[in-house]
Design a protein around this motif. Structure first.
Motif, PDB file in Angstrom:
ATOM      1  N   ILE A  86       0.833  -1.200   0.000  1.00 51.68           N
ATOM      2  CA  ILE A  86       0.000   0.000   0.000  1.00 51.68           C
ATOM      3  C   ILE A  86       0.870   1.253   0.000  1.00 51.68           C
ATOM      4  O   ILE A  86       0.597   2.223  -0.711  1.00 51.68           O
ATOM      5  N   ALA A  87       1.943   1.239   0.808  1.00 48.95           N
ATOM      6  CA  ALA A  87       2.859   2.382   0.854  1.00 48.95           C
ATOM      7  C   ALA A  87       3.417   2.677  -0.531  1.00 48.95           C
ATOM      8  O   ALA A  87       3.456   3.837  -0.973  1.00 48.95           O
ATOM      9  N   LYS A  88       3.828   1.628  -1.244  1.00 44.61           N
ATOM     10  CA  LYS A  88       4.405   1.816  -2.575  1.00 44.61           C
ATOM     11  C   LYS A  88       3.346   2.213  -3.595  1.00 44.61           C
ATOM     12  O   LYS A  88       3.583   3.083  -4.442  1.00 44.61           O
ATOM     13  N   GLN A  89       2.159   1.591  -3.512  1.00 43.87           N
ATOM     14  CA  GLN A  89       1.103   1.885  -4.473  1.00 43.87           C
ATOM     15  C   GLN A  89       0.654   3.344  -4.387  1.00 43.87           C
ATOM     16  O   GLN A  89       0.414   3.997  -5.407  1.00 43.87           O
ATOM     17  N   TYR A  90       0.535   3.869  -3.171  1.00 44.19           N
ATOM     18  CA  TYR A  90       0.029   5.223  -2.971  1.00 44.19           C
ATOM     19  C   TYR A  90       1.135   6.231  -2.678  1.00 44.19           C
ATOM     20  O   TYR A  90       0.847   7.403  -2.425  1.00 44.19           O
ATOM     21  N   ASN A  91       2.383   5.737  -2.713  1.00 42.94           N
ATOM     22  CA  ASN A  91       3.534   6.619  -2.511  1.00 42.94           C
ATOM     23  C   ASN A  91       3.363   7.427  -1.225  1.00 42.94           C
ATOM     24  O   ASN A  91       3.493   8.659  -1.206  1.00 42.94           O
ATOM     25  N   THR A  92       3.078   6.710  -0.134  1.00 46.03           N
ATOM     26  CA  THR A  92       2.788   7.385   1.124  1.00 46.03           C
ATOM     27  C   THR A  92       3.285   6.566   2.304  1.00 46.03           C
ATOM     28  O   THR A  92       3.480   5.350   2.197  1.00 46.03           O
ATOM     29  N   MET A  93       3.473   7.235   3.415  1.00 44.75           N
ATOM     30  CA  MET A  93       3.884   6.574   4.648  1.00 44.75           C
ATOM     31  C   MET A  93       2.705   5.819   5.249  1.00 44.75           C
ATOM     32  O   MET A  93       1.562   6.275   5.195  1.00 44.75           O
ATOM     33  N   VAL A  94       2.977   4.637   5.827  1.00 40.20           N
ATOM     34  CA  VAL A  94       1.958   3.852   6.524  1.00 40.20           C
ATOM     35  C   VAL A  94       2.455   3.586   7.942  1.00 40.20           C
ATOM     36  O   VAL A  94       3.593   3.138   8.137  1.00 40.20           O
ATOM     37  N   ILE A  95       1.590   3.865   8.924  1.00 38.83           N
ATOM     38  CA  ILE A  95       1.958   3.747  10.340  1.00 38.83           C
ATOM     39  C   ILE A  95       0.923   2.866  11.037  1.00 38.83           C
ATOM     40  O   ILE A  95      -0.278   3.139  10.965  1.00 38.83           O
ATOM     41  N   GLY A  96       1.374   1.822  11.736  1.00 37.85           N
ATOM     42  CA  GLY A  96       0.456   0.928  12.428  1.00 37.85           C
ATOM     43  C   GLY A  96       0.869   0.677  13.862  1.00 37.85           C
ATOM     44  O   GLY A  96       2.046   0.785  14.214  1.00 37.85           O
ATOM     45  N   THR A  97      -0.102   0.331  14.709  1.00 39.13           N
ATOM     46  CA  THR A  97       0.196  -0.011  16.095  1.00 39.13           C
ATOM     47  C   THR A  97      -0.918  -0.854  16.700  1.00 39.13           C
ATOM     48  O   THR A  97      -2.092  -0.717  16.332  1.00 39.13           O
ATOM     49  N   SER A  98      -0.534  -1.740  17.627  1.00 39.36           N
ATOM     50  CA  SER A  98      -1.496  -2.583  18.355  1.00 39.36           C
ATOM     51  C   SER A  98      -1.381  -2.315  19.849  1.00 39.36           C
ATOM     52  O   SER A  98      -0.459  -1.628  20.305  1.00 39.36           O
ATOM     53  N   HIS A  99      -2.312  -2.887  20.614  1.00 38.17           N
ATOM     54  CA  HIS A  99      -2.165  -2.872  22.066  1.00 38.17           C
ATOM     55  C   HIS A  99      -0.944  -3.701  22.477  1.00 38.17           C
ATOM     56  O   HIS A  99      -0.467  -4.558  21.723  1.00 38.17           O
ATOM     57  N   ALA A 100      -0.473  -3.451  23.677  1.00 33.13           N
ATOM     58  CA  ALA A 100       0.671  -4.194  24.212  1.00 33.13           C
ATOM     59  C   ALA A 100       0.254  -5.573  24.711  1.00 33.13           C
ATOM     60  O   ALA A 100       1.106  -6.456  24.878  1.00 33.13           O
ATOM     61  N   ASN A 101      -1.036  -5.764  24.956  1.00 30.73           N
ATOM     62  CA  ASN A 101      -1.488  -7.036  25.516  1.00 30.73           C
ATOM     63  C   ASN A 101      -2.816  -7.435  24.876  1.00 30.73           C
ATOM     64  O   ASN A 101      -3.367  -6.704  24.051  1.00 30.73           O
ATOM     65  N   GLY A 102      -3.301  -8.605  25.240  1.00 30.48           N
ATOM     66  CA  GLY A 102      -4.559  -9.101  24.699  1.00 30.48           C
ATOM     67  C   GLY A 102      -4.327 -10.058  23.551  1.00 30.48           C
ATOM     68  O   GLY A 102      -3.339  -9.947  22.824  1.00 30.48           O
ATOM     69  N   THR A 103      -5.223 -11.018  23.399  1.00 32.12           N
ATOM     70  CA  THR A 103      -5.089 -12.011  22.336  1.00 32.12           C
ATOM     71  C   THR A 103      -6.342 -12.039  21.483  1.00 32.12           C
ATOM     72  O   THR A 103      -7.418 -11.607  21.903  1.00 32.12           O
TER      73      THR A 103
END
Length: 203
Positions: free
Chosen positions: A143-160
């Motif tokens: 997606i970053a390459k297709q749209y020539n843009t930065m992608v930023i992701g994050t999850s919780h530290a815990n939980g399944t």
């Protein structure tokens, strides 16, 4: 512009969001995982207004919703998961928002290539396998390459996820060429990204 990427513990209140807002006045945008805001929609809006910051995350009403709050405490984007409306303009930046598994279920294919400054990917709990970790970061890379843009992701530290015994906390940032700015696995420390220089510090 500085962007804070948080990996908080699952909680019923917004103590960790408030802590980050109080302790990082130099930050403009605060990114928290899917579902972090939970039932605290009004509180999140009030905190964003109180500190004059942009907050990007998700909450439940009763199902998962994507949320971008501006500096005035207004919800500029408030949509159900899997809806198509994923772009918003704020502080003269066009931002995309993919919520958790939207990245593999629908991606960005319904969005015509256009100038997007960055895409945020709030994830619920950690990855349930190494294979999933690789799959999701590779989808983000495409997606970053297709749209020539930065992608930023994050999850919780815990939980399944459901009945999985595995939870791999994830946070990442890819540049407009799909190259790693950072990819964090099992390191739940907060990151602060300077958008213009792509420099990252861990706090």
């Amino acid at each position: 512009m500085n962007i804070l990427i948080a990996q908080p513990l699952l909680e019923q209140e917004l103590k960790q969001l408030e802590h980050e807002l109080q302790n990082h006045p130099e930050v403009d945008v605060f990114i928290f995982p899917e579902g972090y805001i939970n039932d605290n929609f009004e509180l999140a809006c009030n905190l964003a207004k109180q500190y004059s910051k942009i907050v990007i995350s998700g909450y439940k009403r009763p199902k998962d919703r994507a949320l971008i709050i501006d500096r005035e405490g207004r919800a500029l984007l408030d949509r159900a998961k899997y809806d198509d409306s994923i772009l918003v303009e704020i502080d003269e930046k066009k931002i995309g928002l993919m919520l958790c598994d939207e990245i593999v279920i629908q991606g960005m294919n319904h969005i015509k290539p256009a100038k997007i400054h960055y895409i945020v990917h709030p994830i619920g709990v950690g990855m349930f396998s190494e294979a999933q970790f690789q799959e999701w970061t590779e989808e983000a890379r495409k997606i970053a390459k297709q749209y020539n843009t930065m992608v930023i992701g994050t999850s919780h530290a815990n939980g399944t996820y459901r009945d999985s015994k595995v939870s791999i906390p994830i946070a990442y940032c890819l540049d407009e060429n799909g190259k790693d700015v950072f990819i964090s696995k099992n390191d739940t420390r907060t990151k602060i990204l300077t958008f213009e220089t792509k420099q990252v510090i861990t706090v």
